[in-house]
Design an enzyme around this catalytic site. Structure first.
Site, PDB file in Angstrom:
ATOM      1  CG  HIS A 140       7.453  11.163  26.343  1.00 38.18           C
ATOM      2  ND1 HIS A 140       6.381  11.898  26.656  1.00 38.18           N
ATOM      3  CD2 HIS A 140       7.445  10.713  25.059  1.00 38.18           C
ATOM      4  CE1 HIS A 140       5.457  11.798  25.488  1.00 38.18           C
ATOM      5  NE2 HIS A 140       6.037  11.087  24.751  1.00 38.18           N
TER       6      HIS A 140
ATOM      7  CG  HIS B 155       3.563   9.387  19.740  1.00 38.22           C
ATOM      8  ND1 HIS B 155       2.590  10.386  19.958  1.00 38.22           N
ATOM      9  CD2 HIS B 155       4.658   9.446  20.345  1.00 38.22           C
ATOM     10  CE1 HIS B 155       3.043  10.613  21.016  1.00 38.22           C
ATOM     11  NE2 HIS B 155       4.057  10.149  21.434  1.00 38.22           N
TER      12      HIS B 155
ATOM     13  NE  ARG C  10       0.364  -8.574  -3.694  1.00 38.91           N
ATOM     14  CZ  ARG C  10      -0.125  -8.892  -2.630  1.00 38.91           C
ATOM     15  NH1 ARG C  10      -0.379  -8.201  -1.674  1.00 38.91           N
ATOM     16  NH2 ARG C  10       0.044 -10.372  -2.497  1.00 38.91           N
TER      17      ARG C  10
ATOM     18  CB  CYS D 125       1.266  -7.731  -9.665  1.00 39.62           C
ATOM     19  SG  CYS D 125       1.314  -8.987  -8.117  1.00 39.62           S
TER      20      CYS D 125
ATOM     21  CE1 TYR E  58       4.654 -11.358  -6.284  1.00 38.45           C
ATOM     22  CE2 TYR E  58       5.742 -10.958  -4.010  1.00 38.45           C
ATOM     23  CZ  TYR E  58       4.701 -10.893  -5.115  1.00 38.45           C
ATOM     24  OH  TYR E  58       3.572 -10.111  -4.574  1.00 38.45           O
TER      25      TYR E  58
HETATM   26  N1  MTE Z   1       6.915  -2.361  -1.684  1.00 43.02           N
HETATM   27  C1  MTE Z   1       6.642  -2.646  -0.433  1.00 43.02           C
HETATM   28  N2  MTE Z   1       7.372  -1.700   0.451  1.00 43.02           N
HETATM   29  N3  MTE Z   1       5.533  -2.915   0.175  1.00 43.02           N
HETATM   30  C2  MTE Z   1       4.898  -3.828  -0.791  1.00 43.02           C
HETATM   31  O1  MTE Z   1       3.597  -4.456  -0.360  1.00 43.02           O
HETATM   32  N4  MTE Z   1       4.329  -4.504  -2.977  1.00 43.02           N
HETATM   33  C3  MTE Z   1       5.215  -4.749  -4.270  1.00 43.02           C
HETATM   34  C4  MTE Z   1       5.713  -3.658  -4.949  1.00 43.02           C
HETATM   35  N5  MTE Z   1       6.587  -3.020  -3.901  1.00 43.02           N
HETATM   36  C5  MTE Z   1       5.166  -3.923  -2.198  1.00 43.02           C
HETATM   37  C6  MTE Z   1       6.267  -2.863  -2.576  1.00 43.02           C
HETATM   38  C7  MTE Z   1       4.430  -5.674  -5.265  1.00 43.02           C
HETATM   39  S1  MTE Z   1       4.320  -7.315  -4.917  1.00 43.02           S
HETATM   40  C8  MTE Z   1       3.988  -4.974  -6.408  1.00 43.02           C
HETATM   41  S2  MTE Z   1       3.170  -5.735  -7.671  1.00 43.02           S
HETATM   42  C9  MTE Z   1       4.309  -3.608  -6.597  1.00 43.02           C
HETATM   43  O2  MTE Z   1       4.740  -3.031  -5.553  1.00 43.02           O
HETATM   44  C10 MTE Z   1       2.891  -2.835  -6.852  1.00 43.02           C
HETATM   45  O3  MTE Z   1       3.090  -1.573  -6.995  1.00 43.02           O
HETATM   46  P1  MTE Z   1       1.910  -0.751  -6.839  1.00 43.02           P
HETATM   47  O4  MTE Z   1       1.178  -0.768  -5.912  1.00 43.02           O
HETATM   48  O5  MTE Z   1       2.245   1.086  -6.885  1.00 43.02           O
HETATM   49  O6  MTE Z   1       0.746  -0.934  -8.270  1.00 43.02           O
HETATM   50 MO    MO Z   2       3.230  -8.065  -7.011  1.00 41.66          MO
END
Ligand code: MTE
Ligand code: MO
Length: 472
Positions: free
Chosen positions: A40, A65, A139, A186, A323
């Site tokens: 560690h 961490h 989002r 989205c 989706y």
């Molecule tokens: N990428 C990661 N790593 N985690 C997430 O939750 N959400 C997705 C996408 N990429 C998401 C992600 C969804 S559903 C959408 S609509 C967009 O990122 C939203 O992008 P924003 O938050 O930059 O508007």
């Molecule tokens: Mo989304």
């Protein structure tokens, strides 16, 4: 991680010495770190304080961490999972995984705080062609990961799972920097209107889960070609992306796109490290995210950790069991997610952003001014927006404001803002406005939500309809 044994906190507590082994927990993981203690970096006495218990209180103190590279080291010592009930107990006492989320602009309206999901008031969308970073909808499905650029690595795997890793500096210096204007939307944008037909499962978005930005970074196809991955490579059909955001057990956010989009120089897919000329903000994927222009937001993976070129689509929940669109008659008892393709290109959409529903506005020379956005997936251009103030008896053609109007065909990634002058009959106190856009495929929006309703409330692109009050 499925398949590993479950332990209770009591069982973990029985392993707090070199003789019994040294176990610790972190979120849902149980780890036997006996062999690691001597190594560690912070000294063995420090790490022994956590022996037989949870790392969380220590890690929230020594927050260095909380980064993926350290989680990865820990993960090598995983022997099991903490029972769900005990994990909840620990969580209550200490770390809220959302504690490290960034501060947000107060103008954003959240539909969920943990994970954070929010959209700006629609009227700000039409005030500038590019949406300011702080006002861009967010989002998130999981906590925002805290990424240290000094240790950050993007791992790229070819179809034989041969790994190559890139630092952020590599991505910035080994490949030319390009800038692409692209709208990200989205799949659930405007879900709040579809819900009026029949309830759906999902966050109730208004019509501002969309934004337009300039994204700068390296072209994905150049990164892939630098590793010898191209159209002639056997057994590749998809490019998977994995985010560094995790639920702490085994889930990371992930999605994939077809290899045709990824390798097409005219597809303009980029590994972006800047948004509107600034480092990408934490909420939007700092330090690196993939921008897949013309493709649903969900595939624009933020906090990019891995890229995997593969025969198959991403196995992630969000690619396989979310989706996707279904028939209005498919319900939660009959739905089989395997039967529908993952959403990629989005259909044409538009919305009125100014005025807002039930606002009171002034009539000037018998007319009112209406403004909004329009956009279509797959690089299609918006060629017309029609607005009516008399239930479709007469339509006014909107004036289009499109800073990317000379983009080449099939590469029309940015949205079109529009403004229309709508005549109103003199003395009327209220008017109902409808808007619909037409894209370069001459596709247009459906009239109503009834026949496009689907159980997840995605692809919600019927005519946008609002009512406004008039003053003279
Ligand atoms: N990428 C990661 N790593 N985690 C997430 O939750 N959400 C997705 C996408 N990429 C998401 C992600 C969804 S559903 C959408 S609509 C967009 O990122 C939203 O992008 P924003 O938050 O930059 O508007
Ligand atoms: Mo989304």
């Amino acid at each position: 991680i499925k398949g590993l044994p479950e332990y209770t906190l009591d069982e973990v507590a029985d392993h707090a010495s070199k003789e019994d082994g040294i176990w610790v927990t972190y979120q849902r993981g149980v780890y036997d770190i006996t062999k690691f203690v001597e190594e560690h970096p912070g000294g063995s006495e420090k790490i022994l304080m956590a022996a037989g218990g949870s790392l969380e209180p220590f890690w929230s103190m020594y927050s260095v961490h909380q980064q993926p590279s350290i989680l990865a080291i820990l993960e090598q010592f995983r022997i099991g999972n903490l029972s769900e009930a005990d994990a909840k107990e620990v969580a209550k006492d200490v770390s809220d995984p959302y504690l490290n989320d960034p501060k947000r602009h107060p103008i954003l309206h959240p539909s969920s705080l943990k994970p954070y999901n929010a959209e700006p008031p629609p009227s700000i969308l039409v005030d500038s062609y590019v949406t300011p970073n702080d006002l861009f909808y967010v989002r998130n499905h999981l906590p925002v990961p805290k990424v240290e650029v000094s240790t950050y690595k993007l791992k790229v795997y070819d179809a034989n799972m041969k790994e190559t890793s890139f630092s952020l500096e590599d991505i910035k210096t080994k490949f030319p920097k390009v800038t692409v204007t692209a709208t990200v939307m989205c799949a659930g944008n405007r879900r709040g209107e579809m819900v009026k037909v029949k309830p759906v499962k999902g966050l109730s978005w208004g019509h501002a889960a969309i934004g337009n930005a300039t994204w700068s970074g390296a072209r994905l196809h150049e990164v892939l070609r630098s590793l010898g991955i191209d159209e002639t490579s056997p057994n590749i059909e998809h490019v998977q992306f994995e985010g560094l955001d995790t639920d702490g057990v085994s889930v990371f956010y992930g999605a994939s796109i077809p290899i045709e989009k990824a390798l097409n120089p005219a597809g303009d897919v980029i590994l972006a490290y800047e948004m509107n000329g600034e480092p990408i903000p934490r909420d939007h994927g700092y330090p690196l995210r993939v921008i897949v222009p013309g493709i649903v937001g969900a595939r624009n993976v933020k906090w990019l950790g891995k890229i995997i070129v593969s025969k198959n689509e991403s196995e992630s929940h969000w690619q396989q069991n979310d989706y996707k669109g279904f028939s209005p008659s498919t319900d939660w008892d009959t739905v089989d997610f395997k039967t529908a393709p993952a959403i990629q290109e989005l259909p044409v959409i538009s919305a009125i952003c100014d005025p807002s529903n039930s606002e009171t506005i002034s009539v000037k020379n018998g007319k009112i001014t209406v403004r909004g956005y329009a956009w279509s997936g797959g690089g299609s251009k918006i060629v017309r927006v029609d607005v009516t103030g008399d239930q479709g008896k007469t339509w006014q053609v909107a004036k289009l404001i499109d800073e990317e109007a000379d983009a080449r065909p099939y590469r029309h990634w940015g949205w079109t803002l529009w403004t229309a002058e709508i005549p109103v009959s003199s003395g009327s106190k209220q008017v109902e406005l409808w808007a619909k856009a037409v894209d370069s495929n001459y596709n247009t929006q459906p009239e109503t939500f009834e026949n496009i309703w689907n159980l997840r409330g995605v692809l919600s692109n019927a005519y946008h309809r609002i009512k406004v009050n008039l003053k003279y």
